[in-house]
Write a protein that holds these residues in place. Structure first.
Motif, PDB file in Angstrom:
ATOM      1  N   UNK A  96     -82.264  33.408 -50.755  1.00  0.00           N
ATOM      2  CA  UNK A  96     -81.244  32.765 -51.154  1.00  0.00           C
ATOM      3  C   UNK A  96     -81.346  31.157 -51.131  1.00  0.00           C
ATOM      4  N   UNK A  97     -82.117  30.603 -50.064  1.00  0.00           N
ATOM      5  CA  UNK A  97     -82.461  29.126 -50.006  1.00  0.00           C
ATOM      6  C   UNK A  97     -83.209  28.717 -50.994  1.00  0.00           C
ATOM      7  N   UNK A 155     -80.744  21.768 -55.340  1.00  0.00           N
ATOM      8  CA  UNK A 155     -80.021  21.521 -54.300  1.00  0.00           C
ATOM      9  C   UNK A 155     -81.032  20.802 -53.071  1.00  0.00           C
ATOM     10  N   UNK A 156     -80.534  19.769 -52.591  1.00  0.00           N
ATOM     11  CA  UNK A 156     -81.461  19.068 -51.359  1.00  0.00           C
ATOM     12  C   UNK A 156     -80.616  19.875 -50.336  1.00  0.00           C
ATOM     13  N   UNK A 157     -81.516  20.409 -49.347  1.00  0.00           N
ATOM     14  CA  UNK A 157     -81.150  21.216 -48.074  1.00  0.00           C
ATOM     15  C   UNK A 157     -81.455  20.195 -46.980  1.00  0.00           C
ATOM     16  N   UNK A 158     -80.046  20.273 -46.064  1.00  0.00           N
ATOM     17  CA  UNK A 158     -80.347  19.406 -45.000  1.00  0.00           C
ATOM     18  C   UNK A 158     -79.693  20.379 -43.844  1.00  0.00           C
ATOM     19  N   UNK A 159     -80.744  20.589 -42.661  1.00  0.00           N
ATOM     20  CA  UNK A 159     -80.673  21.572 -41.496  1.00  0.00           C
ATOM     21  C   UNK A 159     -80.003  20.775 -40.393  1.00  0.00           C
ATOM     22  N   UNK A 160     -79.014  21.346 -39.922  1.00  0.00           N
ATOM     23  CA  UNK A 160     -78.309  20.771 -38.553  1.00  0.00           C
ATOM     24  C   UNK A 160     -78.457  22.132 -37.480  1.00  0.00           C
ATOM     25  N   UNK A 161     -78.301  21.584 -36.468  1.00  0.00           N
ATOM     26  CA  UNK A 161     -78.412  22.506 -35.340  1.00  0.00           C
ATOM     27  C   UNK A 161     -76.896  23.203 -35.298  1.00  0.00           C
ATOM     28  N   UNK A 162     -76.578  24.288 -34.713  1.00  0.00           N
ATOM     29  CA  UNK A 162     -75.460  24.931 -34.638  1.00  0.00           C
ATOM     30  C   UNK A 162     -74.205  24.461 -34.008  1.00  0.00           C
ATOM     31  N   UNK A 163     -74.644  23.639 -33.001  1.00  0.00           N
ATOM     32  CA  UNK A 163     -73.642  22.823 -32.274  1.00  0.00           C
ATOM     33  C   UNK A 163     -72.957  21.673 -33.154  1.00  0.00           C
ATOM     34  N   UNK A 164     -73.803  21.014 -33.850  1.00  0.00           N
ATOM     35  CA  UNK A 164     -73.279  19.823 -34.857  1.00  0.00           C
ATOM     36  C   UNK A 164     -72.748  20.763 -35.926  1.00  0.00           C
ATOM     37  N   UNK A 175     -74.769  42.300 -55.898  1.00  0.00           N
ATOM     38  CA  UNK A 175     -75.916  42.152 -55.206  1.00  0.00           C
ATOM     39  C   UNK A 175     -76.937  41.104 -55.645  1.00  0.00           C
ATOM     40  N   UNK A 176     -77.333  40.612 -54.491  1.00  0.00           N
ATOM     41  CA  UNK A 176     -78.411  39.414 -54.825  1.00  0.00           C
ATOM     42  C   UNK A 176     -79.735  39.733 -55.660  1.00  0.00           C
ATOM     43  N   UNK A 177     -80.130  39.104 -56.582  1.00  0.00           N
ATOM     44  CA  UNK A 177     -81.244  39.552 -57.212  1.00  0.00           C
ATOM     45  C   UNK A 177     -82.535  38.220 -57.335  1.00  0.00           C
ATOM     46  N   UNK A 198     -72.897  25.716 -45.403  1.00  0.00           N
ATOM     47  CA  UNK A 198     -73.077  27.222 -45.264  1.00  0.00           C
ATOM     48  C   UNK A 198     -74.303  27.756 -44.594  1.00  0.00           C
ATOM     49  N   UNK A 199     -74.473  29.024 -44.380  1.00  0.00           N
ATOM     50  CA  UNK A 199     -75.483  29.623 -43.450  1.00  0.00           C
ATOM     51  C   UNK A 199     -76.607  30.029 -44.380  1.00  0.00           C
ATOM     52  N   UNK A 200     -77.773  30.397 -44.063  1.00  0.00           N
ATOM     53  CA  UNK A 200     -78.843  30.747 -44.643  1.00  0.00           C
ATOM     54  C   UNK A 200     -78.556  31.504 -45.700  1.00  0.00           C
ATOM     55  N   UNK A 201     -77.646  32.595 -45.614  1.00  0.00           N
ATOM     56  CA  UNK A 201     -77.755  33.350 -47.025  1.00  0.00           C
ATOM     57  C   UNK A 201     -76.244  33.033 -47.617  1.00  0.00           C
ATOM     58  N   UNK A 202     -75.707  31.847 -47.633  1.00  0.00           N
ATOM     59  CA  UNK A 202     -74.660  31.609 -48.131  1.00  0.00           C
ATOM     60  C   UNK A 202     -74.494  31.664 -49.625  1.00  0.00           C
ATOM     61  N   UNK A 203     -73.439  32.421 -50.145  1.00  0.00           N
ATOM     62  CA  UNK A 203     -73.366  32.806 -51.663  1.00  0.00           C
ATOM     63  C   UNK A 203     -72.703  31.364 -52.250  1.00  0.00           C
TER      64      UNK A 203
END
Length: 305
Positions: free
Chosen positions: A112-113, A121-130, A303-305, A74-79
Motif C-alpha cells: 500500500x505504501x 507521495x512523500x512519506x513522513x513517519x511519526x511515532x504513535x504518541x505523536x 480489494x487491493x491489487x 493514515x496508517x500503514x494500510x490506509x486507503x
C-alpha cells in the motif's frame, strides 16, 4: 453552477467521476426469506483510482486546496493515503502522507505504501504518541515543520472534515428514493454523517464501525455540527462487527466474503465492505429490517491489487 458539497465532474481535471454510481440489485435468499430487497450502491466504480467514498470526500478538499501541497494522515494500510497519492499524481499536486508508526521508517514499504510512493507521495513517519495528538495545534505545527510542509493544505485522517461530509451528502440524495435504509462501513464517520444528511426525512442510515471502541457517535455529531451547524438525518451505529478492530479479519469473515463473491460475482474488500455485508446478513436474520423494505449497502472500496 455547482453547490459547495458537489465540485462537479469538470471541477477537477483528471478526476472525472462516474456519478451517480450504479445501483445493483442482488438476489440473496438470506434477505429474500425476510422479505427484504438488497441493493448494492457501487461506489467502487466511481473512479479507477479514487474509489467510492474516497472520491466523494477528497474532491471538495482538492478544490479547496487550489493547487497547494496536500498533507494528510493514515496508517500503514490506509486507503485514504493511497487515494490522496493517486489524486496528486492525476492533478500534478505534491502530496505528503504522515504515517502512524515511527518503527516503520527504514523498513521495506508494504504494497500500500509502495503504491503511495510510486504515485509521488512523500512519506513522513511519526511515532504513535505523536500521531494520537496530531489534531492538537502545537503537535500539528511541529509535524508540518518536520515534514517540510508548513504551507500545506491539511486533510484529516480518513479525509473526514466539513467539506468531506458535505461532499458525501450527495450519496444520501442518490439513495433517498430507492432505499428505506442505507448502510455503510465506518472508519472516521464522515461518510455516514453526510449520507444521513442527504437521505432526508423518512430515510435511515446505518453505520458499521470497523474499529473497536464505541467512540464514533460523538465524532459524527461533531462532524455534522461543523458541516451543517447541527444534527442531520436519522442514523445509528452497530458496533458488533469490527472483527477485532481496524485491519483485522478472521477466518469466519474471510469465508463469508469468499462466499459472497461466489454467490454474486462481486469482489469484496475485506477491511470495510466484508464487515458491512456480514453485518447486514446478520441483521436480516435477526429480523432488524421491516418486511417489504429496501436496504442499500454502500460498496466503498474494492480489494487491493
Amino acid at each position: 453552477m455547482t453547490s459547495c458539497d458537489d465540485p462537479g465532474p469538470d471541477a477537477l481535471t483528471g478526476l472525472r467521476p462516474r456519478l451517480p454510481s450504479p445501483l445493483q440489485e442482488v438476489t440473496d435468499g438470506r434477505f429474500e426469506r425476510r422479505g427484504v430487497r438488497l441493493l448494492l450502491k457501487r461506489d467502487d466504480l466511481i473512479h479507477p483510482d479514487l474509489v467510492g467514498n474516497k472520491w466523494r470526500k477528497l474532491a471538495p478538499n482538492l478544490s479547496a486546496a487550489a493547487g497547494r501541497t496536500l498533507l494528510t494522515f493514515g496508517g500503514a494500510y490506509s486507503n485514504h493515503l493511497r487515494a490522496t497519492a493517486a489524486a496528486g499524481r492525476l492533478l500534478g499536486l505534491d502530496t505528503v502522507g504522515v504515517v502512524r508508526g515511527q518503527e516503520l521508517a527504514g523498513r521495506p514499504l508494504n504494497p500500500s505504501l509502495t503504491r503511495c510512493a510510486a504515485d509521488g507521495m512523500r512519506l513522513h513517519f511519526v511515532d504513535r504518541s505523536t500521531y494520537r495528538r496530531k489534531a492538537e495545534p502545537e503537535t500539528l505545527t511541529a509535524v508540518l515543520r518536520a515534514a517540510d510542509a508548513e504551507d500545506a493544505y491539511v486533510v484529516p485522517e480518513g479525509g473526514s472534515n466539513a467539506a468531506a461530509v458535505r461532499g458525501c451528502r450527495r450519496l444520501g440524495r442518490e439513495l433517498a428514493e430507492p432505499a428505506d435504509e442505507a448502510a455503510v462501513a465506518c472508519g472516521t464517520g464522515g461518510t455516514l454523517a453526510g449520507l444521513a444528511a442527504g437521505l432526508g426525512a423518512g430515510g435511515r442510515a446505518l453505520g458499521v464501525p470497523v474499529l473497536k471502541g464505541g467512540f464514533l457517535s460523538g465524532d459524527i455529531r461533531a462532524l455534522q455540527r461543523e458541516a451543517f451547524g447541527g444534527p442531520r438525518g436519522d442514523w445509528s451505529l452497530d458496533d458488533r462487527f469490527h472483527f477485532g478492530g481496524y485491519g483485522r479479519t478472521t477466518p469466519e469473515l474471510e469465508a463469508f466474503a469468499a462466499d459472497f463473491e461466489q454467490r454474486h460475482g462481486i469482489p469484496v474488500e475485506r477491511l470495510y465492505v466484508a464487515k458491512l455485508l456480514y453485518a447486514l446478513v446478520a441483521l436480516a436474520e435477526e429480523g432488524a429490517f421491516r418486511r417489504g423494505s429496501t436496504v442499500a449497502a454502500v460498496i466503498t472500496g474494492r480489494p487491493f491489487t
